[in-house]
Scaffold this motif. Structure first.
Motif, PDB file in Angstrom:
ATOM      1  N   ASN A  45       4.109   1.165   3.276  1.00 29.26           N
ATOM      2  CA  ASN A  45       4.823   0.383   2.264  1.00 29.26           C
ATOM      3  C   ASN A  45       6.049  -0.333   2.836  1.00 29.26           C
ATOM      4  O   ASN A  45       7.041  -0.530   2.139  1.00 29.26           O
ATOM      5  CB  ASN A  45       5.278   1.290   1.114  1.00 29.26           C
ATOM      6  N   SER A  46       6.002  -0.705   4.106  1.00 28.42           N
ATOM      7  CA  SER A  46       7.117  -1.453   4.682  1.00 28.42           C
ATOM      8  C   SER A  46       7.119  -2.864   4.097  1.00 28.42           C
ATOM      9  O   SER A  46       6.106  -3.321   3.549  1.00 28.42           O
ATOM     10  CB  SER A  46       6.981  -1.529   6.199  1.00 28.42           C
ATOM     11  N   PRO A  47       8.234  -3.597   4.202  1.00 30.56           N
ATOM     12  CA  PRO A  47       8.263  -4.980   3.700  1.00 30.56           C
ATOM     13  C   PRO A  47       7.159  -5.858   4.288  1.00 30.56           C
ATOM     14  O   PRO A  47       6.544  -6.646   3.570  1.00 30.56           O
ATOM     15  CB  PRO A  47       9.658  -5.459   4.113  1.00 30.56           C
ATOM     16  N   HIS A  48       6.910  -5.738   5.598  1.00 28.70           N
ATOM     17  CA  HIS A  48       5.860  -6.552   6.216  1.00 28.70           C
ATOM     18  C   HIS A  48       4.495  -6.250   5.609  1.00 28.70           C
ATOM     19  O   HIS A  48       3.710  -7.149   5.310  1.00 28.70           O
ATOM     20  CB  HIS A  48       5.809  -6.295   7.722  1.00 28.70           C
ATOM     21  N   GLU A  49       4.213  -4.961   5.430  1.00 31.14           N
ATOM     22  CA  GLU A  49       2.897  -4.570   4.918  1.00 31.14           C
ATOM     23  C   GLU A  49       2.715  -5.000   3.464  1.00 31.14           C
ATOM     24  O   GLU A  49       1.647  -5.487   3.077  1.00 31.14           O
ATOM     25  CB  GLU A  49       2.722  -3.058   5.067  1.00 31.14           C
ATOM     26  N   LEU A  50       3.755  -4.849   2.658  1.00 34.30           N
ATOM     27  CA  LEU A  50       3.656  -5.267   1.258  1.00 34.30           C
ATOM     28  C   LEU A  50       3.596  -6.789   1.142  1.00 34.30           C
ATOM     29  O   LEU A  50       2.886  -7.326   0.290  1.00 34.30           O
ATOM     30  CB  LEU A  50       4.836  -4.723   0.460  1.00 34.30           C
ATOM     31  N   GLU A  85      -7.448 -16.944   2.075  1.00 33.45           N
ATOM     32  CA  GLU A  85      -6.760 -15.693   2.334  1.00 33.45           C
ATOM     33  C   GLU A  85      -7.687 -14.774   3.119  1.00 33.45           C
ATOM     34  O   GLU A  85      -8.864 -14.635   2.804  1.00 33.45           O
ATOM     35  CB  GLU A  85      -6.384 -14.997   1.006  1.00 33.45           C
ATOM     36  N   GLU A  86      -7.138 -14.113   4.149  1.00 34.63           N
ATOM     37  CA  GLU A  86      -7.961 -13.233   4.958  1.00 34.63           C
ATOM     38  C   GLU A  86      -8.392 -11.997   4.172  1.00 34.63           C
ATOM     39  O   GLU A  86      -9.457 -11.462   4.379  1.00 34.63           O
ATOM     40  CB  GLU A  86      -7.198 -12.831   6.219  1.00 34.63           C
ATOM     41  N   GLU A  87      -7.558 -11.544   3.278  1.00 33.06           N
ATOM     42  CA  GLU A  87      -7.967 -10.421   2.435  1.00 33.06           C
ATOM     43  C   GLU A  87      -7.126 -10.405   1.169  1.00 33.06           C
ATOM     44  O   GLU A  87      -5.945 -10.670   1.183  1.00 33.06           O
ATOM     45  CB  GLU A  87      -7.830  -9.087   3.183  1.00 33.06           C
ATOM     46  N   GLY A  88      -7.768 -10.113   0.056  1.00 33.02           N
ATOM     47  CA  GLY A  88      -7.080 -10.022  -1.225  1.00 33.02           C
ATOM     48  C   GLY A  88      -6.642 -11.350  -1.777  1.00 33.02           C
ATOM     49  O   GLY A  88      -6.859 -12.406  -1.212  1.00 33.02           O
ATOM     50  N   GLY A  89      -6.010 -11.281  -2.972  1.00 34.85           N
ATOM     51  CA  GLY A  89      -5.508 -12.489  -3.607  1.00 34.85           C
ATOM     52  C   GLY A  89      -4.024 -12.627  -3.367  1.00 34.85           C
ATOM     53  O   GLY A  89      -3.467 -12.058  -2.448  1.00 34.85           O
ATOM     54  N   VAL A  90      -3.391 -13.411  -4.210  1.00 33.73           N
ATOM     55  CA  VAL A  90      -1.951 -13.644  -4.060  1.00 33.73           C
ATOM     56  C   VAL A  90      -1.243 -13.164  -5.310  1.00 33.73           C
ATOM     57  O   VAL A  90      -1.667 -13.444  -6.423  1.00 33.73           O
ATOM     58  CB  VAL A  90      -1.664 -15.149  -3.848  1.00 33.73           C
ATOM     59  N   GLY A  91      -0.130 -12.443  -5.114  1.00 33.74           N
ATOM     60  CA  GLY A  91       0.682 -12.035  -6.249  1.00 33.74           C
ATOM     61  C   GLY A  91       0.854 -10.535  -6.362  1.00 33.74           C
ATOM     62  O   GLY A  91       0.128  -9.748  -5.759  1.00 33.74           O
ATOM     63  N   ASN A  92       1.851 -10.152  -7.133  1.00 36.01           N
ATOM     64  CA  ASN A  92       2.140  -8.753  -7.392  1.00 36.01           C
ATOM     65  C   ASN A  92       1.103  -8.200  -8.368  1.00 36.01           C
ATOM     66  O   ASN A  92       0.895  -8.753  -9.445  1.00 36.01           O
ATOM     67  CB  ASN A  92       3.547  -8.632  -7.981  1.00 36.01           C
ATOM     68  N   ALA A  93       0.457  -7.145  -7.971  1.00 37.56           N
ATOM     69  CA  ALA A  93      -0.570  -6.540  -8.821  1.00 37.56           C
ATOM     70  C   ALA A  93      -0.503  -5.027  -8.706  1.00 37.56           C
ATOM     71  O   ALA A  93       0.057  -4.483  -7.749  1.00 37.56           O
ATOM     72  CB  ALA A  93      -1.956  -7.044  -8.417  1.00 37.56           C
ATOM     73  N   ALA A  94      -1.061  -4.356  -9.680  1.00 35.74           N
ATOM     74  CA  ALA A  94      -1.079  -2.891  -9.666  1.00 35.74           C
ATOM     75  C   ALA A  94      -1.819  -2.380  -8.440  1.00 35.74           C
ATOM     76  O   ALA A  94      -2.830  -2.946  -8.028  1.00 35.74           O
ATOM     77  CB  ALA A  94      -1.752  -2.375 -10.940  1.00 35.74           C
ATOM     78  N   GLY A  95      -1.300  -1.322  -7.836  1.00 34.58           N
ATOM     79  CA  GLY A  95      -1.957  -0.720  -6.688  1.00 34.58           C
ATOM     80  C   GLY A  95      -1.480  -1.217  -5.339  1.00 34.58           C
ATOM     81  O   GLY A  95      -1.905  -0.695  -4.303  1.00 34.58           O
ATOM     82  N   LEU A  96      -0.583  -2.208  -5.313  1.00 32.29           N
ATOM     83  CA  LEU A  96      -0.101  -2.723  -4.029  1.00 32.29           C
ATOM     84  C   LEU A  96       0.735  -1.677  -3.289  1.00 32.29           C
ATOM     85  O   LEU A  96       0.660  -1.571  -2.065  1.00 32.29           O
ATOM     86  CB  LEU A  96       0.731  -3.986  -4.239  1.00 32.29           C
ATOM     87  N   ILE A  97       1.533  -0.920  -4.038  1.00 24.55           N
ATOM     88  CA  ILE A  97       2.365   0.110  -3.419  1.00 24.55           C
ATOM     89  C   ILE A  97       1.543   1.392  -3.287  1.00 24.55           C
ATOM     90  O   ILE A  97       1.084   1.948  -4.285  1.00 24.55           O
ATOM     91  CB  ILE A  97       3.621   0.379  -4.263  1.00 24.55           C
ATOM     92  N   HIS A  98       1.332   1.837  -2.075  1.00 25.32           N
ATOM     93  CA  HIS A  98       0.570   3.058  -1.851  1.00 25.32           C
ATOM     94  C   HIS A  98       1.333   4.275  -2.370  1.00 25.32           C
ATOM     95  O   HIS A  98       2.530   4.417  -2.117  1.00 25.32           O
ATOM     96  CB  HIS A  98       0.291   3.246  -0.356  1.00 25.32           C
ATOM     97  N   ARG A  99       0.630   5.138  -3.096  1.00 23.08           N
ATOM     98  CA  ARG A  99       1.215   6.365  -3.656  1.00 23.08           C
ATOM     99  C   ARG A  99       2.480   6.062  -4.459  1.00 23.08           C
ATOM    100  O   ARG A  99       3.515   6.717  -4.307  1.00 23.08           O
ATOM    101  CB  ARG A  99       1.548   7.355  -2.537  1.00 23.08           C
ATOM    102  N   GLU A 100       2.408   5.055  -5.330  1.00 23.85           N
ATOM    103  CA  GLU A 100       3.590   4.610  -6.068  1.00 23.85           C
ATOM    104  C   GLU A 100       4.192   5.714  -6.926  1.00 23.85           C
ATOM    105  O   GLU A 100       5.416   5.873  -6.974  1.00 23.85           O
ATOM    106  CB  GLU A 100       3.241   3.405  -6.937  1.00 23.85           C
ATOM    107  N   SER A 101       3.360   6.490  -7.618  1.00 18.65           N
ATOM    108  CA  SER A 101       3.891   7.544  -8.491  1.00 18.65           C
ATOM    109  C   SER A 101       4.600   8.617  -7.673  1.00 18.65           C
ATOM    110  O   SER A 101       5.642   9.138  -8.082  1.00 18.65           O
ATOM    111  CB  SER A 101       2.763   8.172  -9.317  1.00 18.65           C
ATOM    112  N   MET A 102       4.064   8.946  -6.501  1.00 20.21           N
ATOM    113  CA  MET A 102       4.706   9.940  -5.645  1.00 20.21           C
ATOM    114  C   MET A 102       6.041   9.427  -5.121  1.00 20.21           C
ATOM    115  O   MET A 102       7.033  10.163  -5.089  1.00 20.21           O
ATOM    116  CB  MET A 102       3.793  10.297  -4.470  1.00 20.21           C
ATOM    117  N   VAL A 103       6.069   8.164  -4.710  1.00 18.50           N
ATOM    118  CA  VAL A 103       7.313   7.562  -4.219  1.00 18.50           C
ATOM    119  C   VAL A 103       8.370   7.558  -5.322  1.00 18.50           C
ATOM    120  O   VAL A 103       9.542   7.867  -5.084  1.00 18.50           O
ATOM    121  CB  VAL A 103       7.053   6.125  -3.719  1.00 18.50           C
TER     122      VAL A 103
END
Length: 260
Positions: A45-50, A85-103
């Motif tokens: 979940n680093s800035p680059h990865e997100l 796009e090489e993978e996925g779409g564009v924009g903020n969507a649910a599931g982008l942050i890995h383990r969001e509830s735990m974080v």
């Protein structure tokens, strides 16, 4: 969602556009302290990865390349040869942050057990009109003169929203939580740092067209409405010196040039 998601989209895109290649002065220090940074990096979940997963960094890079060179710059923006796009779409969507509830749980636990925050009072005051209640209930209302409102809103959250607007983000989609918080706070403050929901249409932009944007530190408050203007703004000398003019003056008085 705000600190480890929406703000990271902005940080990564701004850094890729403004920093020399290979330098990570902001993203390398994300999280504010070592434990949080290591946890976010470990979970991917680093800035680059997100920024890459959301597609927002690639979108911002393509947009800037198009304005500068009249082409998309697919290689720079992480695109394939077909301009897709090489993978996925564009924009903020649910599931982008890995383990969001735990974080979120870890952050909540850390804040609630931080001894340095024990003496920090909530930015609220007693609503005097509630004191005569027969049941003894006393209501609290926000104290909009505290630093939480006067600093963190205008000179914190609004900066991110302003930068996101410069980058071409869809604020209602990509910065929805940050936008919700600012709208809620400005309502209590009786200000308009961003346009209310549903008011942005046509040429009216959420940050640029807000009535009280000049009271914030958003780029738009300084007359900045593009990445190129932001880059030029950062080149200003804090002491107001014009180095090129000064260098030319010295050169003109030099022995070598004065003989010409």
């Amino acid at each position: 969602s705000i600190a480890g998601g929406e703000m990271y989209f902005v940080i990564d895109a701004v850094e890729r556009l403004l920093s020399p290649r290979g330098y990570d002065p902001i993203t390398a220090l994300h999280g504010g302290e070592p434990v949080g940074r290591k946890l976010m990096n470990f979970l991917g979940n680093s800035p680059h990865e997100l920024g890459e997963r959301s597609g927002l960094t690639g979108m911002a890079l393509r947009r800037e390349w198009q304005s500068l060179f009249g082409r998309d710059g697919n290689e720079e923006a992480g695109m394939n040869g077909n301009g897709e796009e090489e993978e996925g779409g564009v924009g903020n969507a649910a599931g982008l942050i890995h383990r969001e509830s735990m974080v979120a749980k870890c952050m909540s636990y850390a804040l609630s057990h931080n001894s340095r925050l024990n003496a920090v009072l909530s930015p609220c005051i007693v609503d005097e009109s509630s004191k005569p209640n027969e049941d003894g209930t006393i209501r609290l209302r926000p104290n909009t003169t505290t630093r939480f409102f006067t600093d963190d809103t205008q000179h914190g959250l609004c900066i991110y929203l302003g930068l996101a607007e410069l980058l071409g983000f869809d604020l209602e989609r990509d910065m929805k939580d940050t936008l919700y918080v600012v709208r809620r706070l400005q309502h209590w403050m009786k200000k308009e740092f961003v346009l209310p929901a549903g008011k942005a249409n046509g040429n009216r932009k959420i940050v640029s067209s807000a009535k009280d944007v000049a009271e914030t530190s958003a780029p738009q408050a300084f007359g900045i409405h593009s990445i190129q203007e932001l880059r030029q703004f950062f080149r200003l000398d804090v002491f107001g010196e014009v180095h090129q003019a000064r260098a030319e003056e010295l050169l003109g008085r030099s022995g070598l040039v004065s003989r010409l």
